[in-house]
Design a protein around this motif. Structure first.
Motif, PDB file in Angstrom:
ATOM      1  N   GLU A  50      32.100  41.129  30.704  1.00  0.00           N
ATOM      2  CA  GLU A  50      32.403  40.633  32.054  1.00  0.00           C
ATOM      3  C   GLU A  50      32.667  39.131  31.969  1.00  0.00           C
ATOM      4  O   GLU A  50      31.984  38.407  31.251  1.00  0.00           O
ATOM      5  CB  GLU A  50      31.205  40.901  32.986  1.00  0.00           C
ATOM      6  N   THR A  51      33.652  38.682  32.718  1.00  0.00           N
ATOM      7  CA  THR A  51      34.009  37.263  32.693  1.00  0.00           C
ATOM      8  C   THR A  51      33.708  36.641  34.054  1.00  0.00           C
ATOM      9  O   THR A  51      33.973  37.261  35.084  1.00  0.00           O
ATOM     10  CB  THR A  51      35.521  37.115  32.402  1.00  0.00           C
ATOM     11  N   ALA A  52      33.153  35.451  34.065  1.00  0.00           N
ATOM     12  CA  ALA A  52      32.857  34.754  35.326  1.00  0.00           C
ATOM     13  C   ALA A  52      33.524  33.388  35.312  1.00  0.00           C
ATOM     14  O   ALA A  52      33.318  32.603  34.383  1.00  0.00           O
ATOM     15  CB  ALA A  52      31.356  34.607  35.496  1.00  0.00           C
ATOM     16  N   LEU A  53      34.315  33.120  36.349  1.00  0.00           N
ATOM     17  CA  LEU A  53      35.052  31.856  36.386  1.00  0.00           C
ATOM     18  C   LEU A  53      34.555  30.926  37.479  1.00  0.00           C
ATOM     19  O   LEU A  53      34.669  29.712  37.364  1.00  0.00           O
ATOM     20  CB  LEU A  53      36.552  32.142  36.585  1.00  0.00           C
ATOM     21  N   THR A  54      33.988  31.484  38.550  1.00  0.00           N
ATOM     22  CA  THR A  54      33.504  30.611  39.614  1.00  0.00           C
ATOM     23  C   THR A  54      32.038  30.263  39.346  1.00  0.00           C
ATOM     24  O   THR A  54      31.343  30.983  38.637  1.00  0.00           O
ATOM     25  CB  THR A  54      33.570  31.313  40.982  1.00  0.00           C
ATOM     26  N   GLN A  55      31.614  29.176  39.981  1.00  0.00           N
ATOM     27  CA  GLN A  55      30.217  28.742  39.794  1.00  0.00           C
ATOM     28  C   GLN A  55      29.246  29.834  40.247  1.00  0.00           C
ATOM     29  O   GLN A  55      28.224  30.086  39.604  1.00  0.00           O
ATOM     30  CB  GLN A  55      29.982  27.467  40.578  1.00  0.00           C
ATOM     31  N   GLN A  56      29.634  30.505  41.347  1.00  0.00           N
ATOM     32  CA  GLN A  56      28.750  31.545  41.889  1.00  0.00           C
ATOM     33  C   GLN A  56      28.611  32.719  40.903  1.00  0.00           C
ATOM     34  O   GLN A  56      27.506  33.186  40.633  1.00  0.00           O
ATOM     35  CB  GLN A  56      29.328  32.042  43.210  1.00  0.00           C
ATOM     36  N   ASP A  57      29.741  33.140  40.355  1.00  0.00           N
ATOM     37  CA  ASP A  57      29.696  34.263  39.412  1.00  0.00           C
ATOM     38  C   ASP A  57      28.972  33.876  38.123  1.00  0.00           C
ATOM     39  O   ASP A  57      28.242  34.673  37.540  1.00  0.00           O
ATOM     40  CB  ASP A  57      31.113  34.752  39.084  1.00  0.00           C
ATOM     41  N   ARG A  58      29.218  32.651  37.687  1.00  0.00           N
ATOM     42  CA  ARG A  58      28.522  32.186  36.475  1.00  0.00           C
ATOM     43  C   ARG A  58      27.022  32.171  36.724  1.00  0.00           C
ATOM     44  O   ARG A  58      26.227  32.584  35.874  1.00  0.00           O
ATOM     45  CB  ARG A  58      28.995  30.782  36.085  1.00  0.00           C
ATOM     46  N   GLY A  59      26.631  31.690  37.901  1.00  0.00           N
ATOM     47  CA  GLY A  59      25.201  31.643  38.257  1.00  0.00           C
ATOM     48  C   GLY A  59      24.587  33.037  38.214  1.00  0.00           C
ATOM     49  O   GLY A  59      23.464  33.220  37.749  1.00  0.00           O
TER      50      GLY A  59
END
Ligand SMILES: Cc1cc2nc3c(=O)[nH]c(=O)nc-3n(C[C@H](O)[C@H](O)[C@H](O)COP(=O)(O)OP(=O)(O)OC[C@H]3O[C@@H](n4cnc5c(N)ncnc54)[C@H](O)[C@@H]3O)c2cc1C
Length: 549
Positions: free
Chosen positions: A350-359
């Motif tokens: 899974e890839t997270a690009l926004t700060q929210q998704d990374r968090g």
């Protein structure tokens, strides 16, 4: 009981409750000190050091007390450096000058206002800069940033001779910040310890170069022993001081290089169901210039499962990789490249690009604390083999070997850590009701140490040796290097007043003595004990220990 030295203006505490509050760090030990000193300034600190030399009393410097291997506790006087917390002064060119008692978190906040950061980022944001320098601390970003060593330009330090000096990089300009009048009155250029070192230590260390080259671990990180390898490379005494765990002097200020906060970061989460794929996947991510590659073992996932928003059944390890770049599009394409390169070896990506998704993804890494907090009182997380680091290619073998050692010792473990550096944190989840718990822990330590030596690793990637690993160093480094460690110690601290038993073991040192659990744990007041447990469960290591009493 010892008494405050004359002229000492800070707090000097000898009541049992306060001493008990300082009897534990974040690791497995409990040792009740004879006194706790909270010096107000440099003059107080000098008075304490003079007093210790005269009275033959030992001193244990202490920051936040979050150190793990028993390096922040001792039988003599614990010296709480919280007042050495002069706030950050940062310079336009990215150099910070801070008191040793400043917490990493405070430095990070102040630096962030200028778009800067200290690259090494310990999970223990409450720890102090003095503690970080003393343990050569690191963190998730160490894959790219290394440990704090690379970022220290110099330190102000009180020596065992009760003198104050500046130990800087020969390649860096001396203190950018002018010393205050008070500091100018005490700072000395011709330190007795340095003269002693030049007369009796430096030539022998130079002669030891071949042994250092042959015996020092070839790992990406090392916080074990005195850093003779770095000293021989740079010629800077600062390299011996970094990582010396309060055994060579008491650091009062540090000057650090900061770096620009990157513009964009993307995170990739990867689930592996085959441990055999681990070294290749990690090496690929490292090769793609990841800033961090963190690992959560199946033991961690099982413990934290209630706090993880998907099923972890069948997963051997989860990896979290961060890619930091100078533009959003560059971070995104780094994450996509990583995904394409390794997804065939993974069960799930899974890839997270926004700060929210990374968090959201990183929250899985932080799920350990609530999980550990939910353990029953009889089950304790104990750090006995918590900091081993091996060459990255041997990481899979190391994890497999530790699991086997834990089975042999009949100790449950939970594993996580910095895969990109070949560095794993392994906590024992001990059942404190077992009558043979100490023997089980001793067996675990024995087997894991043998494994680390076999894999050419180090027993400490970032926490230091403390009392836990001091007795192992002869096996890891051999007697000649341990002799040179002793030489370094004697030239800085001939009377052995600074943190004795740490890095170099005392007589009959036993790594499983003085545990904070079991029937032989030193008794302390119940109220203090339960508040220490609360700190352990909630991770509130920044709490001022004088408040516990
Ligand atoms: C939940 C948790 C997470 C952690 N995560 C990380 C991590 O990601 N990376 C990492 O590297 N470590 C980590 N640690 C370990 C710990 O936080 C570090 O070792 C930290 O650098 C210790 O700082 P401190 O201020 O708490 O020092 P203390 O625990 O007070 O002391 C640690 C050592 O430093 C010496 N010392 C402290 N201040 C001075 C001084 N001014 N002068 C000379 N010696 C001094 C002490 O004598 C002792 O030997 C973690 C610990 C916990 C509990």
């Amino acid at each position: 009981m010892p008494r405050a030295p004359s002229g000492f203006r800070g707090r000097f505490l000898t009541d049992f409750a306060t001493r008990a509050a300082y009897s534990e760090g974040a690791g497995p030990y409990r040792i009740v000190p004879r006194a706790v000193a909270v010096p107000r300034d440099l003059n107080d600190l000098l008075a304490i050091v003079r007093h210790a030399t005269k009275a033959g009393e030992s001193l244990t410097p202490r920051g936040a007390g979050s150190g793990i291997p028993g390096n922040n506790i001792g039988r003599g006087i614990v010296v709480d450096l919280r007042h050495f917390a002069t706030p950050l002064s940062a310079y336009a060119e990215g150099i910070a000058n801070v008191g040793a008692g400043v917490a990493w978190r405070s430095l990070d906040r102040a630096a962030a206002r200028r778009g800067l950061r200290l690259a090494p980022n310990p999970s223990s944001a409450f720890c102090t800069i003095g503690g970080m320098v003393a343990t050569n601390a690191a963190g998730a970003r160490s894959l790219k940033a290394g440990s704090i060593r690379r970022w220290v330009r110099g330190v102000e330090m009180v020596t065992a001779d009760a003198e104050v000096g500046w130990f800087g990089r020969s390649t860096a300009l001396r203190m950018r910040r002018k010393p205050t009048l008070a500091e100018r009155a005490v700072l000395r250029a011709d330190l007795t310890a340095v003269r002693r070192f030049q007369a009796g230590g430096s030539a022998e260390l130079l002669a030891g170069r071949p042994e250092v080259a042959a015996r020092f671990p070839r790992t990406r990180k090392n916080s074990s022993g005195y850093a003779l390898d770095h000293y021989l490379e740079s010629g800077d005494l600062l390299d011996l001081i970094i990582g010396s765990e309060g055994t060579l002097g008491i650091v009062t200020r540090a000057e650090l290089t900061l770096e620009q906060v990157p513009v964009a970061t993307a995170t990739v989460l990867l689930a592996l169901d085959d441990l055999g794929a681990l070294p290749d996947v990690v090496s690929s991510l490292v090769g793609m210039d990841a800033a961090a590659v963190e690992l959560l073992d199946r033991s961690f996932l099982a413990l934290a499962a209630p706090h993880i928003p998907f099923s972890v059944h069948g997963i051997e390890v989860l990896l979290l990789a961060d890619f930091e770049r100078n533009a959003d599009v560059a971070a995104q394409s780094a994450a996509s490249e990583a995904r394409d390169a390794v997804s065939v070896r993974c069960r799930y990506v899974e890839t997270a690009l926004t700060q929210q998704d990374r968090g959201r993804l990183w929250a899985i890494r932080h799920a350990a604390s609530p999980a550990l907090a939910a353990l029953p009182a009889s089950r304790r997380s104990l750090q006995i083999v918590e900091d081993g680091c091996v060459p990255v290619a041997a990481l899979g073998r190391y994890l497999e070997g530790v699991r086997t050692a834990a089975r042999h010792a009949r100790v449950e473990i939970v594993a996580f850590g910095h895969a990109g550096d070949g560095h794993l944190h392994i906590n024992a989840l001990a059942d404190t009701r077992q009558p043979d718990l100490t023997a089980r822990l001793a067996r675990l330590l024995e087997e894991v140490t043998a494994l680390i030596i076999e894999l050419h690793g180090t027993p400490s990637g970032e926490h230091g040796d403390g009392r836990l690993r001091a007795p192992l160093l002869e096996r890891v480094y051999g007697s000649e290097l341990v002799r040179l460690f002793g030489l370094v110690k004697r030239t800085f601290d001939p009377a052995n007043i600074l943190n004795p038993g740490v890095i170099l073991p005392g007589d009959r040192a036993d790594p499983t003595a003085n545990l904070k659990v079991g029937p032989r744990a030193a008794p302390i007041p119940e109220e203090v004990e339960s508040r220490l447990r609360e700190i352990e469960r909630s991770g509130a290591w920044g709490t001022a220990k004088t408040e516990l009493a």
